[in-house]
Design a protein around this motif. Sequence first.
Motif, PDB file in Angstrom:
ATOM      1  N   UNK A 175      50.500  42.975  48.139  1.00 34.71           N
ATOM      2  CA  UNK A 175      51.028  41.870  48.949  1.00 34.71           C
ATOM      3  C   UNK A 175      52.188  41.169  48.276  1.00 34.71           C
ATOM      4  N   UNK A 176      52.519  41.593  47.059  1.00 40.10           N
ATOM      5  CA  UNK A 176      53.569  40.943  46.283  1.00 40.10           C
ATOM      6  C   UNK A 176      54.820  41.824  46.311  1.00 40.10           C
TER       7      UNK A 176
ATOM      8  N   UNK B  17      47.006  36.658  45.403  1.00 38.70           N
ATOM      9  CA  UNK B  17      47.460  35.261  45.303  1.00 38.70           C
ATOM     10  C   UNK B  17      48.606  34.988  46.253  1.00 38.70           C
ATOM     11  N   UNK B  18      49.426  36.012  46.475  1.00 35.91           N
ATOM     12  CA  UNK B  18      50.562  35.856  47.386  1.00 35.91           C
ATOM     13  C   UNK B  18      50.047  35.493  48.775  1.00 35.91           C
ATOM     14  N   UNK B  19      48.920  36.072  49.138  1.00 35.68           N
ATOM     15  CA  UNK B  19      48.348  35.802  50.458  1.00 35.68           C
ATOM     16  C   UNK B  19      48.018  34.327  50.620  1.00 35.68           C
ATOM     17  N   UNK B  20      47.350  33.776  49.624  1.00 32.65           N
ATOM     18  CA  UNK B  20      46.938  32.374  49.760  1.00 32.65           C
ATOM     19  C   UNK B  20      48.140  31.447  49.628  1.00 32.65           C
ATOM     20  N   UNK B  21      49.101  31.824  48.766  1.00 33.67           N
ATOM     21  CA  UNK B  21      50.242  30.925  48.605  1.00 33.67           C
ATOM     22  C   UNK B  21      51.168  30.964  49.823  1.00 33.67           C
ATOM     23  N   UNK B  22      51.188  32.078  50.540  1.00 29.51           N
ATOM     24  CA  UNK B  22      52.091  32.165  51.704  1.00 29.51           C
ATOM     25  C   UNK B  22      51.420  31.687  52.989  1.00 29.51           C
ATOM     26  N   UNK B  23      50.113  31.435  52.882  1.00 24.20           N
ATOM     27  CA  UNK B  23      49.401  30.805  53.993  1.00 24.20           C
ATOM     28  C   UNK B  23      49.606  31.420  55.361  1.00 24.20           C
ATOM     29  N   UNK B  24      50.066  30.582  56.290  1.00 19.82           N
ATOM     30  CA  UNK B  24      50.014  30.923  57.708  1.00 19.82           C
ATOM     31  C   UNK B  24      50.726  32.196  58.129  1.00 19.82           C
TER      32      UNK B  24
ATOM     33  N   UNK C 116      50.888  55.549  42.508  1.00 15.87           N
ATOM     34  CA  UNK C 116      51.518  54.581  41.616  1.00 15.87           C
ATOM     35  C   UNK C 116      50.804  53.248  41.770  1.00 15.87           C
ATOM     36  N   UNK C 117      50.826  52.427  40.742  1.00 17.48           N
ATOM     37  CA  UNK C 117      50.057  51.172  40.739  1.00 17.48           C
ATOM     38  C   UNK C 117      50.931  50.007  40.278  1.00 17.48           C
ATOM     39  N   UNK C 118      51.719  49.434  41.192  1.00 20.23           N
ATOM     40  CA  UNK C 118      52.637  48.352  40.795  1.00 20.23           C
ATOM     41  C   UNK C 118      51.942  47.161  40.163  1.00 20.23           C
ATOM     42  N   UNK C 119      50.689  46.905  40.511  1.00 11.38           N
ATOM     43  CA  UNK C 119      50.026  45.745  39.902  1.00 11.38           C
ATOM     44  C   UNK C 119      48.884  46.150  38.973  1.00 11.38           C
ATOM     45  N   UNK C 120      48.923  47.384  38.487  1.00 12.30           N
ATOM     46  CA  UNK C 120      47.846  47.847  37.622  1.00 12.30           C
ATOM     47  C   UNK C 120      46.569  48.030  38.411  1.00 12.30           C
TER      48      UNK C 120
ATOM     49  N   UNK D 272      42.365  45.843  44.510  1.00  6.48           N
ATOM     50  CA  UNK D 272      43.656  45.162  44.653  1.00  6.48           C
ATOM     51  C   UNK D 272      43.411  43.686  44.347  1.00  6.48           C
ATOM     52  N   UNK D 273      43.952  43.201  43.250  1.00  7.77           N
ATOM     53  CA  UNK D 273      43.616  41.862  42.805  1.00  7.77           C
ATOM     54  C   UNK D 273      44.790  40.912  42.721  1.00  7.77           C
ATOM     55  N   UNK D 274      45.626  41.090  41.684  1.00  9.38           N
ATOM     56  CA  UNK D 274      46.641  40.085  41.379  1.00  9.38           C
ATOM     57  C   UNK D 274      47.475  39.654  42.593  1.00  9.38           C
ATOM     58  N   UNK D 275      47.919  40.602  43.411  1.00 11.67           N
ATOM     59  CA  UNK D 275      48.855  40.223  44.466  1.00 11.67           C
ATOM     60  C   UNK D 275      48.175  39.470  45.604  1.00 11.67           C
TER      61      UNK D 275
END
Length: 279
Positions: A165-166, A213-220, A126-130, A208-211
């Motif tokens: 990661x999302x 962003x969650x990594x960078x926005x959640x930082x530490x 399955x591919x939750x983020x395409x 794995x692309x879109x999610x």
Amino acid sequence: MAVAASIEIPPARVLEMQDLAAVLPKGVRVYLPELGTDNNETFVAAACALRAIGAEPVPHLAARRIASHAALEARVARLASEAGVTDVLVLAGSPPSPEGPFADSMKILETGVLDRHGITHIGVAGHPEGSPHFTDEVVQNAMRWKADFAMRSDAEMRIVTQFGFDVAGMVRWSEEIAASGITLPVHLGFAGPTKLRAMLRYARSCGVGPSMQVLTSRGNALLRLFAGYAPEPLVRELETALARMKTGNIAQIHLYPFGGSERTANWLRARGSWPEISA
Ligand SMILES: NC(=O)C1=CN([C@@H]2O[C@H](COP(=O)(O)OP(=O)(O)OC[C@H]3O[C@@H](n4cnc5c(N)ncnc54)[C@H](O)[C@@H]3O)[C@@H](O)[C@H]2O)C=CC1
Ligand SMILES: Nc1nc(=O)c2c([nH]1)NC[C@@H]1CN(c3ccc(C(=O)N[C@@H](CCC(=O)O)C(=O)O)cc3)CN21
């Protein structure tokens, strides 16, 4: 309560591991990825080693990497008869064009070969983020086809997702497929705790692309630059969401260790995702 977990370890790595029984509990599903580097011998030996310690081997069958009907039959027959495999994960596989007659997972499922060799449990992707490799429409049609196949098949089927990661996105996606009438259980994919560099390299190569962003926005919390990548905050977030969810289709999580098999195993055990399942 801690969500249950499965893990993915390349066959050759399983064979190298010193004390498998100390790392993996009984009853846990251990997926054996098809990376295009291991032959039948290695797959069968790894599956036998897992079976011997009471773990449940789940070999991947990557459609695009299978050269012929005979090759598919031989692999499944040996896994079933020599290692007692009853559970497999059927995927398209990475090659952009098929090496043989199977372009996608559906082509394998419809051969009936799994049924003939007593495979009773089947995972599909399955591919939750395409995915950058196909459109959302293609992946939705495939999901529908797989769900219809599950109705015709005697095997118990489940969806295993690509790592991401999302968590909010994964939960939303799981609710959406349930709402669309697809009742298969979902096993959500996460990268295990590993070196940041390895995790980023695999995320790139696996599309794995879109999610990300969650990594960078959640930082530490997730990206501790010196310690590496730690999925614990994401899995905690999922557990909080699970407690509140109405649809109960998220059955467990699936870990991709990317080189950190022991580390992922130790983390899963310590956090309570691996209660020993008695035989
Ligand atoms: N545990 C793992 O190793 C996982 C791997 N994946 C990867 O995700 C990708 C997609 O696999 P599935 O969902 O099993 O596909 P699938 O075999 O179920 O096929 C679904 C649809 O997507 C198309 N498709 C699949 N891969 C394609 C590609 N590279 N280029 C163009 N069209 C493609 C197929 O032709 C079909 O129409 C594969 O590369 C698979 O290996 C996904 C999840 C987990
Ligand atoms: N589109 C797509 N293609 C893939 O090949 C793919 C996915 N998705 N999703 C996740 C799975 C799991 N994959 C992998 C890839 C490499 C190792 C691997 O070689 N591990 C080695 C080396 C790790 C390292 O870099 O240190 C190991 O010893 O564990 C394991 C699983 C590839 N996979």
